[in-house]
Scaffold this motif. Structure first.
Motif, PDB file in Angstrom:
ATOM      1  N   VAL A  60       8.763  -3.529   8.958  1.00 22.96           N
ATOM      2  CA  VAL A  60       7.935  -2.368   9.297  1.00 22.96           C
ATOM      3  C   VAL A  60       7.695  -2.442  10.797  1.00 22.96           C
ATOM      4  N   SER A  61       7.968  -1.356  11.492  1.00 21.31           N
ATOM      5  CA  SER A  61       7.808  -1.360  12.957  1.00 21.31           C
ATOM      6  C   SER A  61       6.354  -1.600  13.350  1.00 21.31           C
ATOM      7  N   LYS A  92       0.807  -1.221   0.000  1.00 23.07           N
ATOM      8  CA  LYS A  92       0.000   0.000   0.000  1.00 23.07           C
ATOM      9  C   LYS A  92       0.844   1.277   0.000  1.00 23.07           C
ATOM     10  N   ASN A  93       1.958   1.272   0.757  1.00 24.33           N
ATOM     11  CA  ASN A  93       2.714   2.499   0.977  1.00 24.33           C
ATOM     12  C   ASN A  93       4.080   2.573   0.303  1.00 24.33           C
ATOM     13  N   VAL A  94       4.679   1.436   0.006  1.00 16.68           N
ATOM     14  CA  VAL A  94       6.039   1.452  -0.532  1.00 16.68           C
ATOM     15  C   VAL A  94       6.083   0.983  -1.988  1.00 16.68           C
ATOM     16  N   PHE A  95       5.358  -0.087  -2.295  1.00 16.24           N
ATOM     17  CA  PHE A  95       5.427  -0.660  -3.639  1.00 16.24           C
ATOM     18  C   PHE A  95       4.380  -0.095  -4.595  1.00 16.24           C
ATOM     19  N   THR A  96       3.464   0.718  -4.103  1.00 20.67           N
ATOM     20  CA  THR A  96       2.370   1.224  -4.920  1.00 20.67           C
ATOM     21  C   THR A  96       2.872   1.993  -6.139  1.00 20.67           C
ATOM     22  N   GLY A  97       2.286   1.683  -7.293  1.00 20.86           N
ATOM     23  CA  GLY A  97       2.641   2.356  -8.535  1.00 20.86           C
ATOM     24  C   GLY A  97       3.922   1.850  -9.180  1.00 20.86           C
ATOM     25  N   ASP A 118      19.179   2.727   9.187  1.00 24.04           N
ATOM     26  CA  ASP A 118      20.051   3.821   8.736  1.00 24.04           C
ATOM     27  C   ASP A 118      20.108   3.850   7.205  1.00 24.04           C
ATOM     28  N   PRO A 119      19.543   4.890   6.588  1.00 23.14           N
ATOM     29  CA  PRO A 119      19.521   4.950   5.119  1.00 23.14           C
ATOM     30  C   PRO A 119      20.906   5.069   4.489  1.00 23.14           C
ATOM     31  N   LYS A 120      21.898   5.458   5.282  1.00 29.24           N
ATOM     32  CA  LYS A 120      23.257   5.584   4.713  1.00 29.24           C
ATOM     33  C   LYS A 120      23.735   4.256   4.150  1.00 29.24           C
ATOM     34  N   TRP A 121      23.471   3.168   4.887  1.00 24.59           N
ATOM     35  CA  TRP A 121      23.997   1.881   4.422  1.00 24.59           C
ATOM     36  C   TRP A 121      23.301   1.435   3.142  1.00 24.59           C
ATOM     37  N   TYR A 122      21.971   1.504   3.096  1.00 20.29           N
ATOM     38  CA  TYR A 122      21.303   0.958   1.909  1.00 20.29           C
ATOM     39  C   TYR A 122      21.458   1.855   0.693  1.00 20.29           C
ATOM     40  N   ASN A 123      21.583   3.154   0.880  1.00 22.17           N
ATOM     41  CA  ASN A 123      21.848   4.027  -0.266  1.00 22.17           C
ATOM     42  C   ASN A 123      23.250   3.804  -0.817  1.00 22.17           C
ATOM     43  N   LYS A 124      24.225   3.591   0.082  1.00 20.78           N
ATOM     44  CA  LYS A 124      25.593   3.310  -0.355  1.00 20.78           C
ATOM     45  C   LYS A 124      25.667   1.954  -1.067  1.00 20.78           C
ATOM     46  N   ILE A 171      13.056   4.410  -5.894  1.00 24.28           N
ATOM     47  CA  ILE A 171      11.832   4.940  -5.285  1.00 24.28           C
ATOM     48  C   ILE A 171      11.494   4.157  -4.008  1.00 24.28           C
ATOM     49  N   VAL A 172      11.656   2.838  -4.060  1.00 26.07           N
ATOM     50  CA  VAL A 172      11.415   1.994  -2.879  1.00 26.07           C
ATOM     51  C   VAL A 172      12.296   2.476  -1.722  1.00 26.07           C
ATOM     52  N   LEU A 173      13.582   2.729  -2.012  1.00 25.06           N
ATOM     53  CA  LEU A 173      14.501   3.168  -0.951  1.00 25.06           C
ATOM     54  C   LEU A 173      14.115   4.545  -0.409  1.00 25.06           C
ATOM     55  N   GLN A 174      13.670   5.434  -1.271  1.00 24.00           N
ATOM     56  CA  GLN A 174      13.220   6.758  -0.816  1.00 24.00           C
ATOM     57  C   GLN A 174      12.013   6.623   0.108  1.00 24.00           C
ATOM     58  N   ARG A 175      11.088   5.778  -0.271  1.00 17.94           N
ATOM     59  CA  ARG A 175       9.887   5.574   0.552  1.00 17.94           C
ATOM     60  C   ARG A 175      10.234   4.882   1.861  1.00 17.94           C
ATOM     61  N   ALA A 176      11.152   3.929   1.816  1.00 15.83           N
ATOM     62  CA  ALA A 176      11.585   3.231   3.037  1.00 15.83           C
ATOM     63  C   ALA A 176      12.206   4.234   4.004  1.00 15.83           C
ATOM     64  N   GLU A 177      13.006   5.131   3.473  1.00 14.11           N
ATOM     65  CA  GLU A 177      13.626   6.160   4.315  1.00 14.11           C
ATOM     66  C   GLU A 177      12.553   7.077   4.910  1.00 14.11           C
ATOM     67  N   HIS A 178      11.584   7.458   4.096  1.00 13.47           N
ATOM     68  CA  HIS A 178      10.488   8.319   4.558  1.00 13.47           C
ATOM     69  C   HIS A 178       9.739   7.702   5.748  1.00 13.47           C
TER      70      HIS A 178
END
Length: 109
Positions: free
Chosen positions: A101-102, A9-14, A75-81, A37-44
């Motif tokens: 997801v928490s 619903k929130n990360v994979f949509t579209g 930590d988004p630093k690791w997955y973006n790197k 986009i998935v990584l951006q949404r995960a960070e959000h």
């Protein structure tokens, strides 16, 4: 709400799941552009990403985890790197990841 429902619903949509049966139907694979986009949404949302597993032509290319970078899964630093490193090494990869997801976020939805 279940974790899979939240992700859909929130990360994979579209976005397009390019898993055409080469792996379990429960695992979503994305093109490089969609995975960004998935990584951006995960960070959000502050999701945990434990590992990223890119595939090339239906075969596992490599895998990196938050442990490889000595960072927390949130930590988004690791997955973006890691994503950046994969993009430099090989074009045309299909990307999957292991997410968490928490409970707090699931209860809020």
């Amino acid at each position: 709400m279940e974790q899979s429902e939240f992700l859909e619903k929130n990360v994979f949509t579209g976005l397009t799941n390019i898993n055409d049966g080469f792996d379990s139907e429960n695992i979503y694979y994305f093109s490089e552009a969609d995975f960004e986009i998935v990584l951006q949404r995960a960070e959000h949302f502050g999701l945990s990403i434990y590992g990223i597993e890119p595939w090339l032509n239906g075969e596992m290319f490599d895998v990196l985890s938050h442990d490889s970078f000595r960072k927390k899964a949130t930590d988004p630093k690791w997955y973006n790197k890691a994503f950046s490193e994969f993009k430099k090494r090989q074009e045309g990869l299909a990307y999957a990841a292991s997410y968490k997801v928490s409970k707090k976020l699931l209860e809020r939805e």
